[in-house]
Design an enzyme around this catalytic site. Structure first.
Site, PDB file in Angstrom:
ATOM      1  NE  ARG A 178      -3.736  -2.340   2.310  1.00 49.39           N
ATOM      2  CZ  ARG A 178      -3.502  -3.524   2.867  1.00 49.39           C
ATOM      3  NH1 ARG A 178      -2.363  -3.762   3.509  1.00 49.39           N
ATOM      4  NH2 ARG A 178      -4.405  -4.477   2.782  1.00 49.39           N
TER       5      ARG A 178
ATOM      6  CG  ASP B 167      -6.551  -4.230   8.038  1.00 51.99           C
ATOM      7  OD1 ASP B 167      -5.546  -4.449   7.383  1.00 51.99           O
ATOM      8  OD2 ASP B 167      -7.242  -3.191   7.899  1.00 51.99           O
TER       9      ASP B 167
ATOM     10  CG  HIS C  28      -5.307  -0.524   5.702  1.00 52.29           C
ATOM     11  ND1 HIS C  28      -5.835  -1.778   5.841  1.00 52.29           N
ATOM     12  CD2 HIS C  28      -5.456  -0.199   4.392  1.00 52.29           C
ATOM     13  CE1 HIS C  28      -6.278  -2.195   4.664  1.00 52.29           C
ATOM     14  NE2 HIS C  28      -6.064  -1.261   3.766  1.00 52.29           N
TER      15      HIS C  28
HETATM   16  P1  NAD Z   1     -10.179   1.817  -9.294  1.00 51.59           P
HETATM   17  O1  NAD Z   1      -9.029   2.017 -10.193  1.00 51.59           O
HETATM   18  O2  NAD Z   1     -11.213   0.807  -9.639  1.00 51.59           O
HETATM   19  O3  NAD Z   1     -10.932   3.214  -9.068  1.00 51.59           O
HETATM   20  C1  NAD Z   1     -10.267   4.417  -8.838  1.00 51.59           C
HETATM   21  C2  NAD Z   1     -11.075   5.502  -9.531  1.00 51.59           C
HETATM   22  O4  NAD Z   1     -10.530   6.767  -9.162  1.00 51.59           O
HETATM   23  C3  NAD Z   1     -11.043   5.419 -11.055  1.00 51.59           C
HETATM   24  O5  NAD Z   1     -12.355   5.251 -11.553  1.00 51.59           O
HETATM   25  C4  NAD Z   1     -10.431   6.750 -11.480  1.00 51.59           C
HETATM   26  O6  NAD Z   1     -10.980   7.277 -12.673  1.00 51.59           O
HETATM   27  C5  NAD Z   1     -10.776   7.614 -10.269  1.00 51.59           C
HETATM   28  N1  NAD Z   1      -9.967   8.832 -10.150  1.00 51.59           N
HETATM   29  C6  NAD Z   1      -8.623   8.967 -10.321  1.00 51.59           C
HETATM   30  N2  NAD Z   1      -8.276  10.249 -10.117  1.00 51.59           N
HETATM   31  C7  NAD Z   1      -9.404  10.927  -9.811  1.00 51.59           C
HETATM   32  C8  NAD Z   1      -9.686  12.271  -9.491  1.00 51.59           C
HETATM   33  N3  NAD Z   1      -8.735  13.208  -9.452  1.00 51.59           N
HETATM   34  N4  NAD Z   1     -10.971  12.632  -9.238  1.00 51.59           N
HETATM   35  C9  NAD Z   1     -11.956  11.708  -9.279  1.00 51.59           C
HETATM   36  N5  NAD Z   1     -11.753  10.410  -9.582  1.00 51.59           N
HETATM   37  C10 NAD Z   1     -10.492  10.032  -9.842  1.00 51.59           C
HETATM   38  O7  NAD Z   1      -9.547   1.507  -7.853  1.00 51.59           O
HETATM   39  P2  NAD Z   1     -10.314   0.854  -6.623  1.00 51.59           P
HETATM   40  O8  NAD Z   1     -10.112  -0.617  -6.645  1.00 51.59           O
HETATM   41  O9  NAD Z   1     -11.690   1.429  -6.552  1.00 51.59           O
HETATM   42  O10 NAD Z   1      -9.422   1.412  -5.402  1.00 51.59           O
HETATM   43  C11 NAD Z   1      -9.477   2.782  -5.049  1.00 51.59           C
HETATM   44  C12 NAD Z   1      -8.563   3.046  -3.861  1.00 51.59           C
HETATM   45  O11 NAD Z   1      -9.064   2.361  -2.705  1.00 51.59           O
HETATM   46  C13 NAD Z   1      -7.133   2.507  -4.050  1.00 51.59           C
HETATM   47  O12 NAD Z   1      -6.193   3.449  -3.553  1.00 51.59           O
HETATM   48  C14 NAD Z   1      -7.109   1.239  -3.235  1.00 51.59           C
HETATM   49  O13 NAD Z   1      -5.808   0.895  -2.797  1.00 51.59           O
HETATM   50  C15 NAD Z   1      -7.991   1.678  -2.075  1.00 51.59           C
HETATM   51  N6  NAD Z   1      -8.504   0.589  -1.240  1.00 51.59           N
HETATM   52  C16 NAD Z   1      -8.495   0.843   0.091  1.00 51.59           C
HETATM   53  C17 NAD Z   1      -8.942  -0.116   0.970  1.00 51.59           C
HETATM   54  C18 NAD Z   1      -8.884   0.173   2.445  1.00 51.59           C
HETATM   55  O14 NAD Z   1      -9.113  -0.716   3.273  1.00 51.59           O
HETATM   56  N7  NAD Z   1      -8.591   1.396   2.836  1.00 51.59           N
HETATM   57  C19 NAD Z   1      -9.413  -1.347   0.483  1.00 51.59           C
HETATM   58  C20 NAD Z   1      -9.443  -1.564  -0.900  1.00 51.59           C
HETATM   59  C21 NAD Z   1      -8.970  -0.578  -1.756  1.00 51.59           C
END
Ligand code: NAD
Length: 306
Positions: free
Chosen positions: A86, A146, A173
């Site tokens: 991450r 988690d 995390h």
């Molecule tokens: P994804 O690629 O499917 O979606 C990300 C989206 O963000 C895309 O649709 C993209 O167009 C959009 N985006 C990028 N820049 C942007 C901006 N400036 N304004 C608006 N939209 C924008 O990715 P995902 O699988 O949905 O994951 C998203 C985030 O969540 C990642 O950083 C991932 O690591 C994180 N995540 C966190 C947890 C947690 O427990 N915290 C769990 C799973 C995923």
């Protein structure tokens, strides 16, 4: 009106919206994304789920939607690729998220901000640094996911419903997180003190919880159902002032000697955001590990400029 604006309509953003709709928690959910075709399609698909659940209005949003939203959720940015951890996402995502955070607070100074994008602890810290007076309104989903994985695995092992298991993973995390075994309970039984699991079983179980994301990403590129459900649970707690205890990432202000870092320890969540803490007693070993986790996060935070 209960309204939530979600920035980022990818896998996590759309699944979070879906979970909020399924819970019938908010009257309106606005989704926005730089990929207009994607956000239009996600909104249409989500709208078609509403007749099966409740009455949520789902719309393609703009930052103006934050004006009358109680909560903004950031799910935008890059996700981990197989083999990445991450913290590898810091450079790309800190730039994207910095801009988004400014736009959100420009519209609504009272909004509660939930950060989901990784690395969630460092990005939460960045948000608090940008708007220090909003520190109680800013939280990352931290180790809620988690901890859910941990409770699921403990439930399987003990053949007990995970909802009757109170156990937390705390700290980052990510790779330096730790299991908070000394307070893990099922019903009135301390899992540690009753020695129902051997040290090897405990280690294996924590290892499986901690590394679950890598296994899932290997198989299907992303994790989203559980974080979507967890974020909707957090949203419900805030919108309905549920006063539930969740290990969200938030600013440490002297707790256990930690300053100037965001990490997860159990906190009371209500309509005001981070509403407080309950008495937490870590063992010496846990405190040492937590200190190492805090140190890791502080080092990574130094890499970003804001
Ligand atoms: P994804 O690629 O499917 O979606 C990300 C989206 O963000 C895309 O649709 C993209 O167009 C959009 N985006 C990028 N820049 C942007 C901006 N400036 N304004 C608006 N939209 C924008 O990715 P995902 O699988 O949905 O994951 C998203 C985030 O969540 C990642 O950083 C991932 O690591 C994180 N995540 C966190 C947890 C947690 O427990 N915290 C769990 C799973 C995923």
């Amino acid at each position: 009106m209960k309204k939530v604006t979600i920035i980022g309509a990818g896998m996590v953003g759309a699944t979070t919206a879906y979970s909020i709709i399924a819970k019938d928690t908010a009257e309106t959910v606005a989704l926005l994304d730089i990929n207009e075709k994607l956000v239009q399609a996600q909104v249409m698909d989500l709208q078609h789920s509403v007749p099966f659940f409740g009455s949520t209005q789902v719309k393609v949003g703009t930052y103006e939607d934050c004006r009358d939203s109680q909560i903004a959720i950031i799910c935008a940015g890059s996700a981990q690729k197989p083999g990445q951890n991450r913290l590898d996402l810091i450079q790309q995502n800190s730039t994207i998220i910095h801009d988004i955070i400014s736009k959100i607070f420009e519209q609504n100074n009272d909004i509660i901000l939930i950060i989901v994008t990784n690395p969630v602890d460092v990005l939460t810290y960045m948000a608090v640094k940008m708007f220090p007076e909003k520190k109680k309104h800013i939280m990352g989903t931290g180790t809620i996911l988690d901890s859910a994985r941990f409770r699921h695995l403990l439930g399987e092992k003990l053949n007990i419903n995970p909802r009757s298991i109170h156990a937390y993973i705390v700290g980052e995390h990510g790779n330096s997180e730790l299991p908070f075994w000394s307070t893990a309970m099922t019903g009135s039984m301390s899992i540690n003190e009753c020695r129902i699991l051997s040290e090897t079983e405990k280690e294996d179980l924590f290892y499986a919880a901690k590394n679950a994301a890598y296994t899932i990403i290997e198989g299907k590129q992303a994790t989203y159902y559980a974080i979507g459900a967890g974020t909707a649970h957090l949203v419900n707690a805030i919108l309905k002032n549920k006063r539930v205890i969740l290990p969200v990432s938030h600013l440490m202000e002297g707790e256990f000697g930690f300053q100037d870092v965001c990490l997860s320890i159990p906190a009371v969540i209500g309509s005001e955001g981070i509403a407080g803490h309950v008495c937490i007693q870590f063992s010496e070993k846990e405190l040492l590990q937590l200190r190492q986790s805090a140190e890791t996060l502080k080092q990574v935070a130094k890499e970003i400029s804001f």
